[in-house]
Write a protein that holds these residues in place. Sequence first.
Motif, PDB file in Angstrom:
ATOM      1  N   SER A 130       0.791  -1.231   0.000  1.00 26.16           N
ATOM      2  CA  SER A 130       0.000   0.000   0.000  1.00 26.16           C
ATOM      3  C   SER A 130       0.822   1.279   0.000  1.00 26.16           C
ATOM      4  O   SER A 130       0.250   2.358  -0.139  1.00 26.16           O
ATOM      5  N   THR A 131       2.153   1.188   0.151  1.00 23.34           N
ATOM      6  CA  THR A 131       2.957   2.404   0.200  1.00 23.34           C
ATOM      7  C   THR A 131       4.244   2.253  -0.614  1.00 23.34           C
ATOM      8  O   THR A 131       4.746   1.140  -0.805  1.00 23.34           O
ATOM      9  N   PRO A 132       4.818   3.375  -1.072  1.00 27.80           N
ATOM     10  CA  PRO A 132       6.114   3.331  -1.764  1.00 27.80           C
ATOM     11  C   PRO A 132       7.219   2.780  -0.870  1.00 27.80           C
ATOM     12  O   PRO A 132       8.149   2.125  -1.360  1.00 27.80           O
ATOM     13  N   ASP A 133       7.123   3.026   0.443  1.00 25.44           N
ATOM     14  CA  ASP A 133       8.146   2.534   1.367  1.00 25.44           C
ATOM     15  C   ASP A 133       8.228   1.010   1.346  1.00 25.44           C
ATOM     16  O   ASP A 133       9.312   0.431   1.452  1.00 25.44           O
ATOM     17  N   GLU A 134       7.075   0.354   1.203  1.00 20.19           N
ATOM     18  CA  GLU A 134       7.046  -1.111   1.226  1.00 20.19           C
ATOM     19  C   GLU A 134       7.719  -1.713  -0.004  1.00 20.19           C
ATOM     20  O   GLU A 134       8.530  -2.627   0.124  1.00 20.19           O
ATOM     21  N   ILE A 135       7.382  -1.197  -1.182  1.00 22.53           N
ATOM     22  CA  ILE A 135       8.022  -1.758  -2.376  1.00 22.53           C
ATOM     23  C   ILE A 135       9.495  -1.395  -2.415  1.00 22.53           C
ATOM     24  O   ILE A 135      10.319  -2.179  -2.882  1.00 22.53           O
ATOM     25  N   ALA A 136       9.855  -0.235  -1.884  1.00 21.54           N
ATOM     26  CA  ALA A 136      11.269   0.144  -1.826  1.00 21.54           C
ATOM     27  C   ALA A 136      12.041  -0.818  -0.928  1.00 21.54           C
ATOM     28  O   ALA A 136      13.172  -1.213  -1.234  1.00 21.54           O
ATOM     29  N   GLY A 137      11.429  -1.222   0.183  1.00 22.15           N
ATOM     30  CA  GLY A 137      12.079  -2.175   1.082  1.00 22.15           C
ATOM     31  C   GLY A 137      12.294  -3.519   0.423  1.00 22.15           C
ATOM     32  O   GLY A 137      13.362  -4.139   0.560  1.00 22.15           O
ATOM     33  N   ILE A 138      11.301  -3.994  -0.327  1.00 17.85           N
ATOM     34  CA  ILE A 138      11.419  -5.279  -1.013  1.00 17.85           C
ATOM     35  C   ILE A 138      12.463  -5.220  -2.124  1.00 17.85           C
ATOM     36  O   ILE A 138      13.288  -6.127  -2.279  1.00 17.85           O
TER      37      ILE A 138
END
Length: 213
Positions: free
Chosen positions: A83-91
């Motif tokens: 749901s957030t850019p932070d999550e896909i950036a972490g992955i």
Amino acid sequence: MRRRTSWVPALLFLALLLLPGRGLAAIDKATVEAAWSRVAAAGDMRDVPLHYEKDEAPNAWVKFESMKRFTVHVTEGLMRILSTPDEIAGILGHEVGHVRRGHYSRGVQRQVGWSILGALLGKAGDAAQILGAVGMNLAESGFSREQEVEADDYGMDLAVKAGYSPWGLYNAMKSFKDNGFATGRSGFNSHPPTERRLRHLRERAERIDREGR
């Protein structure tokens, strides 16, 4: 004449939000591409292409075409549960971590070694099959728990370097678990987010926050 109240559309929208597994999660390709641009720049991987896969399973992985050329892959299923850019950036940072820590390099050597052995034993048809091992999706080999933790740590640091929250990877992993995707055959989902792994990510994110990034 009595004025009609437009409450039906509002109720339908609310019902959709309350459907199991829907929530407010979902990121689009623009979000993924923006995150990859920043993460790739921070990890000195600007020339590595990003590809999307029409797969319902939430996954991300790196695929090698040679020891010096590889691509990053993200499934539509993964985009649906984030749901957030932070999550896909972490992955994405996690996947870069596997590359930078040499996990895929060792996997390539192992896979090619087995293919050569198979050829010598008459189990491989021709040289193309041997060379094809380099181009296979190495994520299917899986990683050790130690390698996953190394990639987690590297990915969190890289995401922060790219300007994202250290909590992105933790939240993404928690989303995997909350949505029932605790097991899988390949890629990011090859090792389930255990409580111990989640605790490590949470404590690390808290420490980064305390230290002011």
